[in-house]
Design a protein around this motif. Structure first.
Motif, mmCIF file in Angstrom:
data_model
loop_
_atom_site.group_PDB
_atom_site.id
_atom_site.type_symbol
_atom_site.label_atom_id
_atom_site.label_comp_id
_atom_site.label_asym_id
_atom_site.label_seq_id
_atom_site.Cartn_x
_atom_site.Cartn_y
_atom_site.Cartn_z
ATOM 1 N N PHE A 2 -4.198 10.318 -0.196
ATOM 2 C CA PHE A 2 -3.245 11.349 -0.564
ATOM 3 C C PHE A 2 -2.295 10.820 -1.641
ATOM 4 N N PRO A 3 -1.703 11.737 -2.439
ATOM 5 C CA PRO A 3 -0.808 11.294 -3.520
ATOM 6 C C PRO A 3 0.293 10.352 -3.066
ATOM 7 N N ILE A 4 0.896 10.622 -1.906
ATOM 8 C CA ILE A 4 1.978 9.757 -1.436
ATOM 9 C C ILE A 4 1.473 8.350 -1.132
ATOM 10 N N GLU A 5 0.205 8.257 -0.722
ATOM 11 C CA GLU A 5 -0.371 6.942 -0.449
ATOM 12 C C GLU A 5 -0.623 6.180 -1.748
ATOM 13 N N HIS A 6 -1.074 6.882 -2.771
ATOM 14 C CA HIS A 6 -1.234 6.247 -4.081
ATOM 15 C C HIS A 6 0.127 5.822 -4.637
ATOM 16 N N GLN A 7 1.124 6.635 -4.406
ATOM 17 C CA GLN A 7 2.463 6.335 -4.897
ATOM 18 C C GLN A 7 2.993 5.031 -4.308
ATOM 19 N N HIS A 8 2.733 4.824 -3.024
ATOM 20 C CA HIS A 8 3.292 3.647 -2.344
ATOM 21 C C HIS A 8 2.298 2.497 -2.215
ATOM 22 N N GLY A 9 1.059 2.718 -2.622
ATOM 23 C CA GLY A 9 0.092 1.631 -2.623
ATOM 24 C C GLY A 9 -0.770 1.515 -1.387
ATOM 25 N N GLY A 10 -0.752 2.516 -0.526
ATOM 26 C CA GLY A 10 -1.619 2.469 0.643
ATOM 27 C C GLY A 10 -1.122 3.357 1.763
ATOM 28 N N LEU A 11 -1.974 3.575 2.752
ATOM 29 C CA LEU A 11 -1.649 4.418 3.898
ATOM 30 C C LEU A 11 -0.487 3.846 4.693
ATOM 31 N N ILE A 12 -0.568 2.572 5.034
ATOM 32 C CA ILE A 12 0.483 1.936 5.824
ATOM 33 C C ILE A 12 1.800 1.950 5.060
ATOM 34 N N GLU A 13 1.732 1.593 3.775
ATOM 35 C CA GLU A 13 2.932 1.542 2.960
ATOM 36 C C GLU A 13 3.607 2.909 2.854
ATOM 37 N N ALA A 14 2.796 3.969 2.763
ATOM 38 C CA ALA A 14 3.357 5.322 2.681
ATOM 39 C C ALA A 14 4.057 5.699 3.986
ATOM 40 N N LEU A 15 3.466 5.330 5.113
ATOM 41 C CA LEU A 15 4.096 5.630 6.396
ATOM 42 C C LEU A 15 5.359 4.804 6.604
ATOM 43 N N GLU A 16 5.330 3.544 6.156
ATOM 44 C CA GLU A 16 6.538 2.713 6.252
ATOM 45 C C GLU A 16 7.659 3.291 5.392
ATOM 46 N N ALA A 17 7.308 3.859 4.246
ATOM 47 C CA ALA A 17 8.312 4.464 3.377
ATOM 48 C C ALA A 17 8.976 5.668 4.043
ATOM 49 N N LYS A 18 8.272 6.271 5.007
ATOM 50 C CA LYS A 18 8.833 7.389 5.759
ATOM 51 C C LYS A 18 9.629 6.914 6.975
#
Length: 204
Positions: A115-131
């Motif tokens: 998903f775009p948010i995962e690309h933005q943060h560099g990965g699935l885990i990183e996107a969830l951590e950003a949240k």
């Protein structure tokens, strides 16, 4: 370990997926296809490669109920048809890790960002951590209470035996049921699989 492959899009992804599994995945005792395509040619193709349970184009929830019934009360690996293995994956080793952590309902294999948010943060885990979500690296496994996933994963014995919930957002319902039962979930660090499909089914 039993490998259960969920499929509903005929042979759009299956040949490449199976090729990657045969190349990278060890520890498979048996392959079972849960096929919701209602396509006779796909059914016959799958029969040459494993057991087949047909759910007659009944939708995601019905197919996942069939997955749970096929698994019974044993650890197993669930694999959606549009994921390909990228690196060596030893199901026996994953089963041993899961047995040593009975509080984990599953060990999931990480995919690359989708998903775009995962690309933005560099990965699935990183996107969830950003949240604001939390992941704890314990004995080489990222333990968490955020998500139960039907991406490629090894399920703990008994998780499937509890069945699959009815209604919409059933993955989230399953997560909540497992959390209420005292489970957490685990991710194996490192990108092990790639996702090539777009959701086009129904009954989620």
């Amino acid at each position: 370990m039993k490998l259960i492959i969920g499929t509903y899009r005929k042979q759009q992804y299956l040949p490449d997926t199976l090729k990657s599994i045969h190349k990278h995945v060890t520890g498979i005792d048996k392959i079972v296809f849960v096929d919701d395509s209602d396509d006779v040619h796909t059914h016959l193709w799958e029969l040459e490669r494993g057991d087949v349970i047909s759910t007659g184009k009944s939708g995601y929830n019905a197919a996942m109920k069939a997955v749970c019934e096929a698994a019974g009360d044993e650890p197993f690996c669930f694999w959606e048809e549009d994921f390909q293995a990228l690196e060596p994956i030893d199901l026996d080793e994953l089963g041993e890790q899961l047995a040593a952590k009975p509080h984990l309902a599953q060990l999931a294999l990480l995919r690359g960002p989708w998903f775009p948010i995962e690309h933005q943060h560099g990965g699935l885990i990183e996107a969830l951590e950003a949240k604001g979500e939390q992941f704890d690296l314990i004995d080489g496994i990222l333990e968490q209470t955020v998500t139960f996933t039907c991406n490629p994963s090894v399920w703990q014995a008994g998780v499937a035996a509890a069945g699959w919930p009815d209604g919409e957002w059933s993955e989230e319902r399953k997560r909540d049921e497992l959390l209420a039962a005292g489970y957490k979930f685990g991710f194996v660090p490192g990108i092990k699989v790639t996702h090539g499909g777009i959701r086009s089914g129904f009954g989620y």
